[in-house]
Design a protein around this motif. Sequence first.
Motif, short mmCIF file in Angstrom:
data_model
loop_
_atom_site.label_atom_id
_atom_site.label_comp_id
_atom_site.label_asym_id
_atom_site.label_seq_id
_atom_site.Cartn_x
_atom_site.Cartn_y
_atom_site.Cartn_z
N PHE A 34 22.70 49.83 83.14
CA PHE A 34 23.08 50.87 84.31
C PHE A 34 24.30 50.45 85.02
O PHE A 34 24.67 51.06 86.17
N VAL A 35 25.12 49.49 84.60
CA VAL A 35 26.30 48.97 85.28
C VAL A 35 27.43 49.02 83.99
O VAL A 35 26.90 48.97 82.87
N ASP A 36 28.65 49.24 84.37
CA ASP A 36 29.55 49.06 83.57
C ASP A 36 30.00 47.73 83.07
O ASP A 36 30.95 47.13 83.45
N VAL A 37 29.20 46.93 82.01
CA VAL A 37 29.37 45.66 81.93
C VAL A 37 28.87 45.84 80.36
O VAL A 37 28.21 46.61 79.84
N HIS A 38 29.53 44.53 79.47
CA HIS A 38 29.09 44.41 78.08
C HIS A 38 27.76 43.99 77.95
O HIS A 38 27.33 43.41 79.09
N GLU A 39 27.11 44.09 76.92
CA GLU A 39 25.56 43.24 76.87
C GLU A 39 25.92 41.92 77.18
O GLU A 39 26.60 41.28 76.31
N PRO A 40 25.14 41.26 77.97
CA PRO A 40 25.21 39.86 78.39
C PRO A 40 24.35 38.87 77.39
O PRO A 40 23.79 39.57 76.54
N ARG A 41 24.91 37.75 77.30
CA ARG A 41 24.38 36.75 76.81
C ARG A 41 23.24 35.93 77.63
O ARG A 41 23.78 35.77 78.98
N ALA A 42 22.28 35.46 77.37
CA ALA A 42 21.35 34.67 78.09
C ALA A 42 20.93 33.32 77.63
O ALA A 42 21.12 33.00 76.45
N HIS A 43 20.79 32.09 78.56
CA HIS A 43 20.36 30.81 78.23
C HIS A 43 19.12 30.60 79.09
O HIS A 43 19.36 30.94 80.26
N ALA A 44 18.26 29.97 78.46
CA ALA A 44 17.07 29.35 79.17
C ALA A 44 16.69 28.00 78.99
O ALA A 44 16.08 27.52 78.08
N PRO A 45 17.38 27.24 79.69
CA PRO A 45 16.98 25.73 79.66
C PRO A 45 15.74 25.31 79.90
O PRO A 45 15.01 26.06 80.85
N HIS A 46 15.20 24.18 79.26
CA HIS A 46 13.71 23.89 79.42
C HIS A 46 13.72 23.27 81.08
O HIS A 46 14.94 22.51 81.61
N PRO A 47 12.50 23.18 81.42
CA PRO A 47 12.51 22.53 83.01
C PRO A 47 12.85 21.12 82.82
O PRO A 47 12.41 20.45 82.16
N GLY A 48 13.58 20.65 83.93
CA GLY A 48 14.08 19.43 83.96
C GLY A 48 15.58 19.02 82.95
O GLY A 48 16.02 17.93 83.12
N ALA A 49 15.92 20.17 82.30
CA ALA A 49 17.04 19.82 81.67
C ALA A 49 18.35 19.77 82.43
O ALA A 49 18.32 20.18 83.64
N ASP A 50 19.27 18.99 82.01
CA ASP A 50 20.68 18.88 82.64
C ASP A 50 21.27 19.89 82.58
O ASP A 50 21.79 20.38 81.42
N LEU A 51 21.68 20.67 83.78
CA LEU A 51 22.20 21.90 83.81
C LEU A 51 24.01 21.70 84.22
O LEU A 51 24.58 22.66 84.09
N SER A 52 24.28 20.48 84.37
CA SER A 52 25.65 20.13 84.87
C SER A 52 26.70 20.50 83.70
O SER A 52 27.87 20.91 84.36
N ASP A 53 26.56 20.62 82.58
CA ASP A 53 27.37 20.85 81.52
C ASP A 53 27.59 22.36 81.17
O ASP A 53 28.49 22.59 80.41
N ILE A 54 26.75 23.14 81.97
CA ILE A 54 26.85 24.69 81.89
C ILE A 54 28.30 25.13 82.11
O ILE A 54 28.84 26.22 81.15
N PRO A 55 29.01 24.83 83.10
CA PRO A 55 30.27 25.48 83.26
C PRO A 55 31.26 25.00 82.09
O PRO A 55 32.17 25.88 81.68
N SER A 56 31.22 23.71 81.34
CA SER A 56 32.04 23.59 80.46
C SER A 56 31.79 24.36 79.28
O SER A 56 32.58 24.78 78.32
N GLN A 57 30.41 24.71 79.07
CA GLN A 57 30.03 25.66 77.85
C GLN A 57 30.63 27.30 77.99
O GLN A 57 30.90 27.72 77.16
N LEU A 58 30.93 27.43 79.26
CA LEU A 58 31.55 28.70 79.60
C LEU A 58 32.84 28.75 79.90
O LEU A 58 33.41 29.85 80.09
N HIS A 59 33.46 27.63 79.93
CA HIS A 59 35.03 27.47 80.19
C HIS A 59 35.66 28.41 79.07
O HIS A 59 35.63 28.47 77.97
N GLY A 60 36.63 29.34 79.80
CA GLY A 60 37.48 30.30 79.04
C GLY A 60 36.66 31.52 78.19
O GLY A 60 37.42 31.97 77.29
#
Length: 629
Positions: free
Chosen positions: A136-162
Amino acid sequence: MSEPSPVGPPPDPPSIVVPSAAPTRNSVVGGSAGPVIQAGTIAGDVTIHTGAPARGAADDWPRVGRLHRSWFGVRPTSRFGDEPGLPPYVGRDCDPELRGLVGRGLSEGGLVVVTGGPLSGKTSTAAWAALTAWGFVDVHEPRAHAPHPGADLSDIPSQLHGRTGPFIVWLDDLEGHLGPGGLTAALLARLTQERVLVLATMRDKAYDEHRFGDSPAARVLSGAHTVELSRRWSDAELRRLGEGGDQRLADALEWRGKRGVTEYLALGPELWDEWRRARRPQAHPRGHLLVRAAVDLARCGLRQDVPMALLRAVHRVYPEYEADHPYTTSVVETESLEDALAWATRPRYEATGLLVPGATEGTYRAYGSLVADAVRSDAFAAVLDEVWAQACTVAAGQGLDVTPVAEACRAALAPRAAEGDITACVVLGIATEYSGDVSEAEGWYRKAADQGHTGACNQLGHILAGRGAAVEAIHYLEQAAAGGRQDAYVTLGKLHRDRARHWLTQGAEAGDPQAAFHLAELILRPGRVERSVRWYRAAAEAGNRDAEFALNVLRVGITLPPEAAQPPKAVQPSETEGPAETDGPLEPPARVRSAPATPRRMVRRADSPDVPGPPARPSRHRPTPPASL
């Protein structure tokens, strides 16, 4: 010629003195790093060769178009045969609002949280928004990520870099992802800067515990956009549910009771599996039978709350109740009735038990999903014939309407009865008789009785006696009595007595002294001897010595009333014997009268149309299940 080798061990190498240094610390604070070499001392030049940047994890995140709702953690529903794992999604009233927030988040980033009570449908509703809102919006099909409860989320920005989004980070039950290493205010700010949507669900109770105050979790939630979801479905949502085109959705609409729809769909497989496994001796075998009784009663048409007396009666008819259990021992010895009921009614998932207490104390019903699944399951056994019989007899005794049971019984057993199944005919007779359709019951009983079923003979004989067909009733009741049906003895004796009285009266009125004597003997009652005296005198005056002796006995024991002391000049053919229960002198009627209309199961008249019947007598017989179906 070469030199000889030196003799003896080689000399020790010169010692090397290593200068002391500060201990090496392997830590990185903030940011990200490329190749790193850590060493205490490095002598000489070091050359590092690096290739192209390594492929980041975000490039491997799946596109939402390839995902199913189960990927997001949507609970499976009950499934039989070739049914898909999940029924179609039914739109909730909050969908437009949530779709707008998700679409905006895909463009700008941020945190969207769907809140609600347990089993309110938070995961399903949020997952549907993730799967569909991008269209319903002007965007490409998104990708999704579902980390397990308790997983370390701090490295997500590095995975998205660039890398170019849009991206969704899915955090179901957000309370399990808060705290150190999880979602913090700083991490949320960085993800928002990268225009990453964090889509989450959270229970109302957990949201209230974390939202307010100055805790790190409160700072995270302070910037969230929230959508509240109710367990209770609106009328519009229920209408959409009815249009879902899936049997499971139709069952939810019919059987959910006072519970929510998503609660019904999510709890179904959990309750079903727990109940089925409870039949083991080390579990709750008697509780299993109590729930089975409630399920079968609902399948029989008793969908209302049923009294415990009915559950107790029905759960005893199953073979597992008295017989030795295939594993160890009998149900009765394994678990008490009190413990079984406590287990069956204990709430699961803060929602419901297998048995749901009714509005009236001491009444219960099976949770609706168990009934619906039993109907849909090909592996679940048909309702036992004994259960149908108990459902009718005990339910009627408890004042419940048996009409729905009779309707369900016709649908279930009529095909068997049409093929000549005697037991099916008997059960159909019981169901229709207790529902008030005695005419139909007579037909079913007759089919079984004519094939020699003793119980059917007994039931049919009482119905025939009730409508005055004494001759035919005697025929069937004699077969029932010969088969040991004790309630047939009394009714059969009464029918023979009343027919004897009728014919003896006919003979006495015709002037037969033997008939007059035996009639007097038959109608003699303590305290009511006037009519007997009349016929004794008629017989004695005709020369019957037994009648003279009986009169002498009566003179010794009682004083005859004046009106009975005068013997009749002759036996009047027009006189007939009145009801034996009537006190006072006989008033001869002008003609033979037919008995007045009386309720069902009253003996009214003989079979022959030209033979008047005896006065009606009530029968205390009630239809009961035959001793052996």
